[in-house]
Design an enzyme around this catalytic site. Sequence first.
Site, PDB file in Angstrom:
ATOM      1  N   GLY A 168      28.270  23.206  72.166  1.00  0.00           N
ATOM      2  CA  GLY A 168      28.811  22.785  70.878  1.00  0.00           C
ATOM      3  C   GLY A 168      27.862  22.022  69.990  1.00  0.00           C
ATOM      4  O   GLY A 168      26.687  22.375  69.811  1.00  0.00           O
ATOM      5  N   ARG A 174      26.401  19.342  83.182  1.00  0.00           N
ATOM      6  CA  ARG A 174      26.238  20.689  83.738  1.00  0.00           C
ATOM      7  C   ARG A 174      24.759  21.030  83.827  1.00  0.00           C
ATOM      8  O   ARG A 174      24.111  21.363  82.833  1.00  0.00           O
ATOM      9  CB  ARG A 174      27.004  21.689  82.878  1.00  0.00           C
ATOM     10  CG  ARG A 174      28.513  21.482  82.953  1.00  0.00           C
ATOM     11  CD  ARG A 174      29.285  22.342  81.971  1.00  0.00           C
ATOM     12  NE  ARG A 174      29.183  21.853  80.597  1.00  0.00           N
ATOM     13  CZ  ARG A 174      29.933  22.311  79.597  1.00  0.00           C
ATOM     14  NH1 ARG A 174      30.833  23.258  79.837  1.00  0.00           N
ATOM     15  NH2 ARG A 174      29.803  21.828  78.373  1.00  0.00           N
ATOM     16  N   TYR A 215      43.848  10.517  71.837  1.00  0.00           N
ATOM     17  CA  TYR A 215      42.584  11.023  71.303  1.00  0.00           C
ATOM     18  C   TYR A 215      42.271  10.330  69.981  1.00  0.00           C
ATOM     19  O   TYR A 215      41.142   9.865  69.760  1.00  0.00           O
ATOM     20  CB  TYR A 215      42.639  12.541  71.112  1.00  0.00           C
ATOM     21  CG  TYR A 215      41.407  13.080  70.422  1.00  0.00           C
ATOM     22  CD1 TYR A 215      40.161  13.036  71.043  1.00  0.00           C
ATOM     23  CD2 TYR A 215      41.480  13.621  69.142  1.00  0.00           C
ATOM     24  CE1 TYR A 215      39.024  13.515  70.415  1.00  0.00           C
ATOM     25  CE2 TYR A 215      40.355  14.109  68.499  1.00  0.00           C
ATOM     26  CZ  TYR A 215      39.121  14.055  69.140  1.00  0.00           C
ATOM     27  OH  TYR A 215      37.994  14.512  68.503  1.00  0.00           O
ATOM     28  N   THR A 250      34.292  25.106  68.407  1.00  0.00           N
ATOM     29  CA  THR A 250      33.364  25.075  69.543  1.00  0.00           C
ATOM     30  C   THR A 250      34.223  25.258  70.797  1.00  0.00           C
ATOM     31  O   THR A 250      35.292  25.858  70.731  1.00  0.00           O
ATOM     32  CB  THR A 250      32.620  23.728  69.597  1.00  0.00           C
ATOM     33  OG1 THR A 250      33.584  22.671  69.746  1.00  0.00           O
ATOM     34  CG2 THR A 250      31.807  23.484  68.328  1.00  0.00           C
ATOM     35  N   GLU A 251      33.781  24.699  71.914  1.00  0.00           N
ATOM     36  CA  GLU A 251      34.612  24.710  73.119  1.00  0.00           C
ATOM     37  C   GLU A 251      35.676  23.615  73.071  1.00  0.00           C
ATOM     38  O   GLU A 251      36.462  23.477  74.003  1.00  0.00           O
ATOM     39  CB  GLU A 251      33.739  24.509  74.359  1.00  0.00           C
ATOM     40  CG  GLU A 251      32.785  25.656  74.654  1.00  0.00           C
ATOM     41  CD  GLU A 251      31.944  25.403  75.883  1.00  0.00           C
ATOM     42  OE1 GLU A 251      32.144  24.357  76.536  1.00  0.00           O
ATOM     43  OE2 GLU A 251      31.074  26.235  76.196  1.00  0.00           O
ATOM     44  N   PHE A 252      35.700  22.856  71.992  1.00  0.00           N
ATOM     45  CA  PHE A 252      36.583  21.696  71.871  1.00  0.00           C
ATOM     46  C   PHE A 252      38.032  22.027  72.240  1.00  0.00           C
ATOM     47  O   PHE A 252      38.647  21.366  73.084  1.00  0.00           O
ATOM     48  CB  PHE A 252      36.515  21.150  70.441  1.00  0.00           C
ATOM     49  CG  PHE A 252      37.447  20.007  70.151  1.00  0.00           C
ATOM     50  CD1 PHE A 252      37.059  18.699  70.399  1.00  0.00           C
ATOM     51  CD2 PHE A 252      38.716  20.238  69.629  1.00  0.00           C
ATOM     52  CE1 PHE A 252      37.913  17.638  70.120  1.00  0.00           C
ATOM     53  CE2 PHE A 252      39.583  19.185  69.357  1.00  0.00           C
ATOM     54  CZ  PHE A 252      39.179  17.882  69.610  1.00  0.00           C
TER      55      PHE A 252
END
Length: 251
Positions: free
Chosen positions: A13, A35, A152, A187-189
């Site tokens: 991202g 990762r 959040y 994104t991968e959000f």
Amino acid sequence: MRKTAVVTGATSGIGQATAIKLAENGYDLVITGRRAERLSELEEKLRKIGADVLSLCFDVRSFEQVKSNIGNLSGKWSDIDVLVNNAGGALGKEPIQDGSIEDWDTMIDTNVKGLLYVTKVLLPKMCQNHKGHVVNLCSIAGKQVYGEGNVYCASKHAVNAISKGIRIDALPYGIKVTNICPGAVETEFSIVRFHGDEKKAAATYQGFTPLTANDIADTIYYCVSLPPHVCINDLTIMPTAQADSGHFFKQ
């Protein structure tokens, strides 16, 4: 002379796009993430661009891991020009009474405490050097609370406040601080937020054109490339189709 930047959460991202953008513009990079395989892939890409790279695989939620990985940087890596506190994310989207304690802890530990831990370790040397720029990835959720966003939003409100606090406390040392607050960025959000449910994630961006990771990377680079006497304290960036956290024009 090449500058050096630290980018946390660089494995995907906005973090990945920012690392690439900085490398393309003459920065050497310290990239961090959890990762290892993705870090290695990004390191190879950055080196091909021409950057010198230090990859550090650790979890910002652990202060001991933060200290052991970036607390003893030496040589050129100890002279940090830009810190991009990008590591973070959202988990879950439900009314607070139905929320997951595990999700809450992960968001608070990553978005708030992780940012604090990394800043705590790197900012003193910036102050000692009387130079540096801290960029914190906040969110429109740090400005406005929306339904089912509760914890959040609280974590990003904390980032908003911490950014203001760093700006004041580091002012005597010539440190710049920029708080970046994006709206919807694809994104991968959302995949992470919905625990891998790609159908729910895709629905988040249906009917309008969201921002991209590259849009935010471009914005970050713009902020850090301004003259020494110019500092953007706070920047909110939205897709054209999004007015605020709750108003979208979808077709």
